[in-house]
Design a protein around this motif. Structure first.
Motif, PDB file in Angstrom:
ATOM      1  N   ARG A 164       0.814  -1.221   0.000  1.00 39.01           N
ATOM      2  CA  ARG A 164       0.000   0.000   0.000  1.00 39.01           C
ATOM      3  C   ARG A 164       0.844   1.266   0.000  1.00 39.01           C
ATOM      4  NH1 ARG A 164      -4.920   1.051   1.960  1.00 39.01           N
ATOM      5  NH2 ARG A 164      -4.452   3.140   1.267  1.00 39.01           N
ATOM      6  N   ARG A 165       1.953   1.230   0.738  1.00 38.97           N
ATOM      7  CA  ARG A 165       2.779   2.432   0.856  1.00 38.97           C
ATOM      8  C   ARG A 165       3.517   2.748  -0.431  1.00 38.97           C
ATOM      9  NH1 ARG A 165       6.123   2.021   5.632  1.00 38.97           N
ATOM     10  NH2 ARG A 165       4.373   0.862   6.474  1.00 38.97           N
ATOM     11  N   ARG A 166       3.507   1.832  -1.387  1.00 40.09           N
ATOM     12  CA  ARG A 166       4.179   2.087  -2.670  1.00 40.09           C
ATOM     13  C   ARG A 166       3.199   2.625  -3.707  1.00 40.09           C
ATOM     14  NH1 ARG A 166       7.561  -3.449  -3.053  1.00 40.09           N
ATOM     15  NH2 ARG A 166       8.194  -2.637  -5.070  1.00 40.09           N
ATOM     16  N   MET A 167       1.953   2.816  -3.287  1.00 44.36           N
ATOM     17  CA  MET A 167       0.936   3.342  -4.200  1.00 44.36           C
ATOM     18  C   MET A 167       0.274   4.551  -3.583  1.00 44.36           C
ATOM     19  SD  MET A 167      -1.079  -0.180  -4.569  1.00 44.36           S
ATOM     20  CE  MET A 167      -0.108  -1.562  -5.124  1.00 44.36           C
ATOM     21  N   SER A 168      -0.411   5.290  -4.437  1.00 44.69           N
ATOM     22  CA  SER A 168      -1.093   6.464  -3.936  1.00 44.69           C
ATOM     23  C   SER A 168      -2.293   6.722  -4.829  1.00 44.69           C
ATOM     24  CB  SER A 168      -0.120   7.638  -4.001  1.00 44.69           C
ATOM     25  OG  SER A 168      -0.710   8.770  -3.438  1.00 44.69           O
ATOM     26  N   MET A 169      -3.412   7.089  -4.216  1.00 45.31           N
ATOM     27  CA  MET A 169      -4.606   7.366  -5.014  1.00 45.31           C
ATOM     28  C   MET A 169      -5.142   8.750  -4.702  1.00 45.31           C
ATOM     29  SD  MET A 169      -7.932   5.017  -5.653  1.00 45.31           S
ATOM     30  CE  MET A 169      -9.448   5.671  -6.366  1.00 45.31           C
ATOM     31  N   LEU A 170      -5.455   9.452  -5.770  1.00 43.28           N
ATOM     32  CA  LEU A 170      -6.049  10.775  -5.625  1.00 43.28           C
ATOM     33  C   LEU A 170      -7.531  10.643  -5.960  1.00 43.28           C
ATOM     34  CD1 LEU A 170      -4.961  13.733  -5.201  1.00 43.28           C
ATOM     35  CD2 LEU A 170      -5.244  13.988  -7.634  1.00 43.28           C
ATOM     36  N   PHE A 171      -8.372  10.980  -4.997  1.00 41.11           N
ATOM     37  CA  PHE A 171      -9.808  10.805  -5.190  1.00 41.11           C
ATOM     38  C   PHE A 171     -10.413  11.991  -5.922  1.00 41.11           C
ATOM     39  CE2 PHE A 171      -8.507   8.215  -1.693  1.00 41.11           C
ATOM     40  CZ  PHE A 171      -9.087   7.017  -2.023  1.00 41.11           C
ATOM     41  N   GLN A 172     -11.605  11.755  -6.441  1.00 36.44           N
ATOM     42  CA  GLN A 172     -12.273  12.786  -7.239  1.00 36.44           C
ATOM     43  C   GLN A 172     -12.451  14.069  -6.437  1.00 36.44           C
ATOM     44  OE1 GLN A 172     -15.411  10.715  -9.165  1.00 36.44           O
ATOM     45  NE2 GLN A 172     -15.773  12.341 -10.634  1.00 36.44           N
ATOM     46  N   THR A 173     -12.853  13.936  -5.175  1.00 33.10           N
ATOM     47  CA  THR A 173     -13.002  15.110  -4.316  1.00 33.10           C
ATOM     48  C   THR A 173     -12.031  14.974  -3.154  1.00 33.10           C
ATOM     49  OG1 THR A 173     -15.336  14.905  -4.839  1.00 33.10           O
ATOM     50  CG2 THR A 173     -14.732  16.556  -3.200  1.00 33.10           C
ATOM     51  N   PRO A 174     -10.911  15.714  -3.202  1.00 32.31           N
ATOM     52  CA  PRO A 174      -9.909  15.532  -2.155  1.00 32.31           C
ATOM     53  C   PRO A 174     -10.399  16.010  -0.799  1.00 32.31           C
ATOM     54  CG  PRO A 174      -9.272  17.324  -3.630  1.00 32.31           C
ATOM     55  CD  PRO A 174     -10.519  16.720  -4.190  1.00 32.31           C
ATOM     56  N   VAL A 175      -9.958  15.321   0.238  1.00 34.82           N
ATOM     57  CA  VAL A 175     -10.254  15.736   1.609  1.00 34.82           C
ATOM     58  C   VAL A 175      -9.226  16.798   1.991  1.00 34.82           C
ATOM     59  CG1 VAL A 175     -10.384  14.966   4.009  1.00 34.82           C
ATOM     60  CG2 VAL A 175     -11.086  13.430   2.162  1.00 34.82           C
ATOM     61  N   VAL A 176      -9.710  17.925   2.506  1.00 36.33           N
ATOM     62  CA  VAL A 176      -8.791  18.977   2.940  1.00 36.33           C
ATOM     63  C   VAL A 176      -8.887  19.113   4.453  1.00 36.33           C
ATOM     64  CG1 VAL A 176      -8.173  21.414   2.736  1.00 36.33           C
ATOM     65  CG2 VAL A 176      -9.103  20.192   0.755  1.00 36.33           C
ATOM     66  N   PHE A 177      -7.765  18.888   5.140  1.00 33.95           N
ATOM     67  CA  PHE A 177      -7.761  19.064   6.591  1.00 33.95           C
ATOM     68  C   PHE A 177      -7.736  20.554   6.907  1.00 33.95           C
ATOM     69  CE2 PHE A 177      -4.993  15.219   5.861  1.00 33.95           C
ATOM     70  CZ  PHE A 177      -6.004  14.305   6.067  1.00 33.95           C
ATOM     71  N   ASN A 178      -8.409  20.937   7.984  1.00 29.74           N
ATOM     72  CA  ASN A 178      -8.426  22.340   8.390  1.00 29.74           C
ATOM     73  C   ASN A 178      -7.096  22.666   9.080  1.00 29.74           C
ATOM     74  OD1 ASN A 178      -9.220  24.903   8.865  1.00 29.74           O
ATOM     75  ND2 ASN A 178     -10.614  24.406  10.547  1.00 29.74           N
ATOM     76  N   ALA A 179      -6.051  22.807   8.255  1.00 32.48           N
ATOM     77  CA  ALA A 179      -4.693  23.032   8.769  1.00 32.48           C
ATOM     78  C   ALA A 179      -3.910  23.716   7.657  1.00 32.48           C
ATOM     79  CB  ALA A 179      -4.064  21.694   9.130  1.00 32.48           C
ATOM     80  N   SER A 180      -2.617  23.894   7.848  1.00 31.92           N
ATOM     81  CA  SER A 180      -1.803  24.552   6.824  1.00 31.92           C
ATOM     82  C   SER A 180      -1.618  23.633   5.620  1.00 31.92           C
ATOM     83  CB  SER A 180      -0.435  24.904   7.399  1.00 31.92           C
ATOM     84  OG  SER A 180       0.275  23.708   7.664  1.00 31.92           O
ATOM     85  N   VAL A 181      -1.216  24.235   4.501  1.00 29.40           N
ATOM     86  CA  VAL A 181      -0.879  23.456   3.312  1.00 29.40           C
ATOM     87  C   VAL A 181       0.221  22.459   3.663  1.00 29.40           C
ATOM     88  CG1 VAL A 181       0.146  23.622   1.001  1.00 29.40           C
ATOM     89  CG2 VAL A 181      -1.622  25.270   1.707  1.00 29.40           C
ATOM     90  N   PHE A 182       1.231  22.927   4.398  1.00 32.06           N
ATOM     91  CA  PHE A 182       2.341  22.042   4.803  1.00 32.06           C
ATOM     92  C   PHE A 182       1.809  20.804   5.512  1.00 32.06           C
ATOM     93  CE2 PHE A 182       5.483  20.327   7.623  1.00 32.06           C
ATOM     94  CZ  PHE A 182       6.658  20.391   6.912  1.00 32.06           C
TER      95      PHE A 182
END
Ligand SMILES: Nc1ncnc2c1ncn2[C@@H]1O[C@H](COP(=O)(O)OP(=O)(O)O)[C@@H](O)[C@H]1O
Ligand SMILES: [Mg+2]
Length: 239
Positions: A74-92
């Motif tokens: 799993r750690r060697r893959m990554s998926m970008l979903f249609q609607t990304p989840v944005v945490f209420n925090a800095s971009v960093f």
């Protein structure tokens, strides 16, 4: 060289067959587009490839290893979903998330986040509040988060469907840059035919859960092998 192989994969939800006997080899470093109308099974296939969901039958072979029996893939893959989840925090903090859960140290995190923000054209934006970004910037931040730990495979689910043309062009540039600079193998589900022509090396046409054709970009646009994929490419299919 093949990085990923899908063998006889099928999936059903209740009585509905959503994927039927899918066979597909993905080559290392290619941009492979999965196209097909809405409801064809694109998202389901990506979720299975990302090992989020177990297929009802068949095997996934990753670099010669059976994904069903091998841990740590799993750690060697990554998926970008249609609607990304944005945490209420800095971009960093949004971008650093995948590195923190993987236990990277502080200096490595800072370096990798900064490199990822450069790749997506958001240099120096780490301190901004993520929820203040525009739609296009939010999607670019989501790309940074998806690539920050250098996955070998990046799975993209209709990454430009909610964007205006100027932002679509930027995202397409970023997709090509990720592949060219990092050598990442990229699978993109889309129903945007011109986009496929602009960025993909090969394409698979999914229709009602069946992979009806796999072809090169030149091939699919000049000599499609299946009449239904030809119709889809010509835009004659409603979706
Ligand atoms: N979790 C689920 N439960 C029930 N049906 C689902 C689920 N996920 C997807 N489906 C159904 O599977 C089919 C394929 O969906 P999906 O993979 O999302 O297609 P696409 O991404 O090509 O639009 C659709 O008919 C959809 O309604
Ligand atoms: Mg979908």
């Amino acid at each position: 060289m093949e990085l990923f192989r899908v063998e006889n994969v099928c999936m059903a939800f209740g009585k509905k067959d959503v994927l039927k006997n899918i066979n597909l080899g993905i080559r290392r470093g290619e941009i492979f587009a999965i196209i097909g109308p809405s409801g064809a099974g694109k998202t389901t296939l990506l979720r299975i490839l990302n090992l989020f969901e177990k297929p009802l039958c068949g095997n996934l072979i990753f670099n010669g290893l059976d994904a069903g029996k091998t841990g740590g893939l799993r750690r060697r893959m990554s998926m970008l979903f249609q609607t990304p989840v944005v945490f209420n925090a800095s971009v960093f903090d949004n971008v650093a998330y995948g590195l923190k859960v993987r236990g990277f140290d502080k200096r490595a995190i800072e370096k990798k986040v900064s490199e990822a923000l450069n790749t997506v054209g958001l240099p120096g934006m780490g301190k901004e509040k993520a929820r203040m970004l525009s739609g296009g910037e939010t999607q670019r931040m989501a790309f940074a988060r998806a690539i920050v730990y250098d996955p070998e495979i990046l799975l993209l689910d209709e990454p430009t469907s909610n964007l205006d043309p100027a932002n679509v062009a930027k995202i397409e540039e970023i997709i090509k840059r990720i592949r060219d600079e990092r050598g990442t193998t990229i699978l993109i589900a889309t129903h945007n035919i011109p986009q496929v022509r602009r960025i993909a090396d090969r394409v698979g046409v999914l229709l009602n859960g069946e992979l009806i054709e796999v072809n090169s970009i030149e091939g699919i646009f000049t000599e499609p092998e299946d009449e239904r994929s030809a119709a889809f490419i010509r835009g004659e299919m409603i979706y």
